[in-house]
Scaffold this motif. Structure first.
Motif, PDB file in Angstrom:
ATOM      1  N   PHE A  42       0.688  20.939  18.642  1.00  0.00           N
ATOM      2  CA  PHE A  42       0.168  20.492  17.342  1.00  0.00           C
ATOM      3  C   PHE A  42      -1.309  20.876  17.231  1.00  0.00           C
ATOM      4  CE2 PHE A  42       2.982  16.816  15.700  1.00  0.00           C
ATOM      5  CZ  PHE A  42       4.067  17.161  16.477  1.00  0.00           C
ATOM      6  N   VAL A  43      -2.047  20.598  18.328  1.00  0.00           N
ATOM      7  CA  VAL A  43      -3.501  20.851  18.303  1.00  0.00           C
ATOM      8  C   VAL A  43      -3.765  22.327  18.079  1.00  0.00           C
ATOM      9  CG1 VAL A  43      -5.612  20.794  19.697  1.00  0.00           C
ATOM     10  CG2 VAL A  43      -4.044  18.843  19.729  1.00  0.00           C
ATOM     11  N   MET A  44      -3.003  23.190  18.749  1.00  0.00           N
ATOM     12  CA  MET A  44      -3.224  24.620  18.585  1.00  0.00           C
ATOM     13  C   MET A  44      -2.818  25.076  17.185  1.00  0.00           C
ATOM     14  SD  MET A  44      -4.812  25.133  21.209  1.00  0.00           S
ATOM     15  CE  MET A  44      -5.220  26.856  21.013  1.00  0.00           C
ATOM     16  N   ALA A  45      -1.716  24.543  16.672  1.00  0.00           N
ATOM     17  CA  ALA A  45      -1.297  24.909  15.306  1.00  0.00           C
ATOM     18  C   ALA A  45      -2.367  24.472  14.303  1.00  0.00           C
ATOM     19  CB  ALA A  45       0.048  24.266  14.982  1.00  0.00           C
ATOM     20  N   PRO A  68       0.859  -1.188   0.000  1.00  0.00           N
ATOM     21  CA  PRO A  68       0.000   0.000   0.000  1.00  0.00           C
ATOM     22  C   PRO A  68       0.891   1.231   0.000  1.00  0.00           C
ATOM     23  CG  PRO A  68       0.071  -1.001   2.177  1.00  0.00           C
ATOM     24  CD  PRO A  68       0.904  -1.868   1.282  1.00  0.00           C
ATOM     25  N   PRO A  69       0.327   2.419  -0.260  1.00  0.00           N
ATOM     26  CA  PRO A  69       1.164   3.613  -0.192  1.00  0.00           C
ATOM     27  C   PRO A  69       1.756   3.749   1.204  1.00  0.00           C
ATOM     28  CG  PRO A  69      -1.152   4.190  -0.494  1.00  0.00           C
ATOM     29  CD  PRO A  69      -1.056   2.722  -0.567  1.00  0.00           C
ATOM     30  N   CYS A  70       2.774   4.568   1.301  1.00  0.00           N
ATOM     31  CA  CYS A  70       3.444   4.805   2.577  1.00  0.00           C
ATOM     32  C   CYS A  70       2.408   5.260   3.621  1.00  0.00           C
ATOM     33  CB  CYS A  70       4.496   5.888   2.359  1.00  0.00           C
ATOM     34  SG  CYS A  70       5.485   6.185   3.817  1.00  0.00           S
ATOM     35  N   GLN A  71       2.547   4.776   4.841  1.00  0.00           N
ATOM     36  CA  GLN A  71       1.618   5.121   5.919  1.00  0.00           C
ATOM     37  C   GLN A  71       2.282   6.121   6.858  1.00  0.00           C
ATOM     38  OE1 GLN A  71      -1.594   3.658   6.020  1.00  0.00           O
ATOM     39  NE2 GLN A  71      -0.916   2.956   4.002  1.00  0.00           N
ATOM     40  N   GLN A  72       1.509   7.112   7.277  1.00  0.00           N
ATOM     41  CA  GLN A  72       2.061   8.191   8.113  1.00  0.00           C
ATOM     42  C   GLN A  72       1.676   8.036   9.586  1.00  0.00           C
ATOM     43  OE1 GLN A  72       1.039  12.197   6.846  1.00  0.00           O
ATOM     44  NE2 GLN A  72       2.601  13.060   8.196  1.00  0.00           N
ATOM     45  N   ILE A  73       2.666   8.210  10.458  1.00  0.00           N
ATOM     46  CA  ILE A  73       2.433   8.194  11.907  1.00  0.00           C
ATOM     47  C   ILE A  73       2.714   9.592  12.442  1.00  0.00           C
ATOM     48  CG2 ILE A  73       3.030   7.017  14.092  1.00  0.00           C
ATOM     49  CD1 ILE A  73       2.345   5.228  11.620  1.00  0.00           C
ATOM     50  N   ILE A  74       1.804  10.092  13.281  1.00  0.00           N
ATOM     51  CA  ILE A  74       2.001  11.430  13.860  1.00  0.00           C
ATOM     52  C   ILE A  74       1.874  11.347  15.377  1.00  0.00           C
ATOM     53  CG2 ILE A  74       1.200  13.826  13.874  1.00  0.00           C
ATOM     54  CD1 ILE A  74       0.322  13.566  11.117  1.00  0.00           C
ATOM     55  N   THR A  75       2.804  11.992  16.075  1.00  0.00           N
ATOM     56  CA  THR A  75       2.751  11.999  17.544  1.00  0.00           C
ATOM     57  C   THR A  75       2.346  13.408  17.981  1.00  0.00           C
ATOM     58  OG1 THR A  75       5.096  12.542  17.761  1.00  0.00           O
ATOM     59  CG2 THR A  75       4.539  10.216  17.668  1.00  0.00           C
TER      60      THR A  75
END
Ligand code: UDP
Length: 258
Positions: free
Chosen positions: A57-60, A45-52
């Motif tokens: 981050f929430v405010m941005a 499958p296409p590359c999978q993204q992980i975000i921490t």
């Protein structure tokens, strides 16, 4: 979007409109293993993204809709930052624990060493990723680091960077350009990233290389890592002004009937 979350996982919590998966570190590792093994099995499958995600981050993401979209569409979103765990409790959809980028990188390196996946370290100041890679190999003996490169998140460098990753035949790409640049870099390039998994890791290479010290364990446990970072890197004060606003907005939202 493919779903790699455990079948018994609770539905994600949305903190001010930003998705966070309610998973333990162990469940995150299991999901990462599944992403990598299904790619190896040939389905590619296409590359999978992980975000921490942390409160900054929430405010941005309140103002940056592309960033919000990037987080909400990622394969996996973990609760980096005690503020996120706290907010999830207040919203009565608790996430079990913090799952930081720095810890997940080390666990991912161990998984890669065990199962023979190839790691590429992109970003940080010149020379830092090499030292971080050596440290990761001490922590995860047998780990294959197939490339390191500082580069920059500038769009005009993308083709060259993607070519380097392709030549290295990487399975996993860790990107240290700081948020949101690193996560938007991955998001922009997801369809053509020649790897199975990509994760933004913020200052993790700096920690591993000894350029920055991480907070002592007791501060991490009690949710004070942000205070330690502010003490070590006072220039962060402006970015950290987002924190009180985050608390205020979550409390306001949490007290509203849903
Ligand atoms: N960085 C980089 N190029 C850039 C901006 C940042 O290589 O254009 C690197 C920086 O050297 C550091 C990392 O990105 O290693 C971001 O660290 P920071 O601690 O700011 O990230 P955070 O953990 O706060 O997201």
């Amino acid at each position: 979007m493919l779903n790699f979350l455990p079948s018994n996982a609770p539905s994600p919590v949305y903190v001010l409109g930003v998705r966070v998966d309610r998973l333990t570190q162990r469940q995150v590792l299991a999901a990462l293993r599944q992403i990598l093994s299904s790619a190896r099995a040939g389905s590619r499958p296409p590359c999978q993204q992980i975000i921490t995600v942390n409160p900054e981050f929430v405010m941005a993401a309140q103002k940056n809709t592309l960033f919000r979209q990037c987080i909400n569409q990622a394969a996996l979103v973990t609760a980096d930052g005690m503020g996120i765990v706290w907010a999830s409790r207040l919203l009565r959809q608790p996430t079990p624990e913090r799952v930081t980028g720095a810890d997940t990188l080390v666990e991912l390196a161990r998984l890669a060493a065990e199962d023979g996946y190839r790691l590429y370290l992109l970003g940080a100041a010149p020379g830092v990723a090499e030292i971080a890679g050596t440290r990761l190999q001490e922590l995860a003996p047998g780990l294959k680091i197939v490339g390191t490169y500082a580069g920059s998140p500038a769009p005009e460098e993308e083709n060259e960077i993607l070519e380097r990753i392709r030549t290295a035949q990487a399975d996993i790409v860790c990107v240290a350009y700081g948020a949101p640049a690193q996560d938007l870099w991955i998001y922009r390039n997801l369809q053509r990233l020649p790897a199975s998994l990509a994760m933004g890791v913020g200052g993790a290479f700096d920690f591993l290389a000894g350029r920055q010290r991480r907070a002592p364990h007791w501060m991490r446990r009690t949710g004070l890592e942000w205070l330690y970072r502010l003490y070590r890197e006072p220039w962060r004060w402006r970015r950290m002004l987002a924190l009180p606003l985050f608390v205020f907005q979550v409390i306001r939202k949490g007290s509203r009937p849903s």
